[in-house]
Write a protein that holds these residues in place. Structure first.
Motif, short mmCIF file in Angstrom:
data_model
loop_
_atom_site.label_atom_id
_atom_site.label_comp_id
_atom_site.label_asym_id
_atom_site.label_seq_id
_atom_site.Cartn_x
_atom_site.Cartn_y
_atom_site.Cartn_z
N ALA A 88 0.83 -1.20 0.00
CA ALA A 88 0.00 0.00 0.00
C ALA A 88 0.87 1.26 0.00
CB ALA A 88 -0.93 0.00 1.21
N ALA A 89 1.97 1.24 0.74
CA ALA A 89 2.87 2.39 0.79
C ALA A 89 3.52 2.63 -0.57
CB ALA A 89 3.93 2.18 1.87
N ILE A 90 3.98 1.57 -1.21
CA ILE A 90 4.60 1.69 -2.53
C ILE A 90 3.60 2.26 -3.53
CG2 ILE A 90 5.50 0.35 -4.48
CD1 ILE A 90 6.79 -1.52 -2.32
N LEU A 131 6.93 8.55 -7.83
CA LEU A 131 8.24 7.94 -7.58
C LEU A 131 8.09 6.42 -7.54
CD1 LEU A 131 9.43 10.24 -4.68
CD2 LEU A 131 10.14 10.35 -7.06
N HIS A 132 9.14 5.74 -7.97
CA HIS A 132 9.16 4.28 -7.90
C HIS A 132 10.11 3.88 -6.78
CE1 HIS A 132 6.83 3.86 -11.53
NE2 HIS A 132 7.57 4.82 -12.06
N VAL A 133 9.56 3.32 -5.71
CA VAL A 133 10.37 2.92 -4.57
C VAL A 133 10.21 1.43 -4.33
CG1 VAL A 133 10.26 5.17 -3.44
CG2 VAL A 133 8.53 3.48 -2.93
N THR A 134 11.10 0.89 -3.52
CA THR A 134 11.06 -0.53 -3.16
C THR A 134 10.81 -0.66 -1.66
OG1 THR A 134 13.42 -0.60 -2.73
CG2 THR A 134 12.71 -1.10 -4.98
N LYS A 135 10.53 -1.87 -1.24
CA LYS A 135 10.33 -2.13 0.18
C LYS A 135 11.60 -1.78 0.96
CE LYS A 135 9.43 -5.78 3.52
NZ LYS A 135 9.25 -7.20 3.75
N GLU A 136 12.75 -2.04 0.40
CA GLU A 136 14.02 -1.74 1.07
C GLU A 136 14.18 -0.25 1.30
OE1 GLU A 136 13.81 -3.83 -1.65
OE2 GLU A 136 13.93 -5.64 -0.43
#
Length: 67
Positions: A30-32, A41-46
């Motif tokens: 959900a955060a991503i 923005l494209h982010v990862t879990k890390e």
């Protein structure tokens, strides 16, 4: 990005989606999605985990100052 991330975590915390060892997997998803939709923005879990560690450091510092 930080506000969006914190909003997602507050919302899921209020729902009880925080497990004993951290957030449940669907919270990261959900955060991503929220960051992608609202900030583009494209982010990862890390990346999110890294940002949460930074938040914890800031919280610790602010708590010490206020006490």
């Amino acid at each position: 990005m930080d506000k969006v991330l914190l909003d997602v975590f507050v919302e899921h915390h209020n729902r009880g989606d925080q497990g004993q060892n951290g957030w449940k997997p669907h919270v990261y998803t959900a955060a991503i999605k929220a960051i992608r939709d609202k900030c583009g923005l494209h982010v990862t879990k890390e990346k999110i985990c890294s940002r949460m560690k930074t938040f914890e450091k800031h919280y610790s510092t602010i708590s010490k100052i206020l006490s």
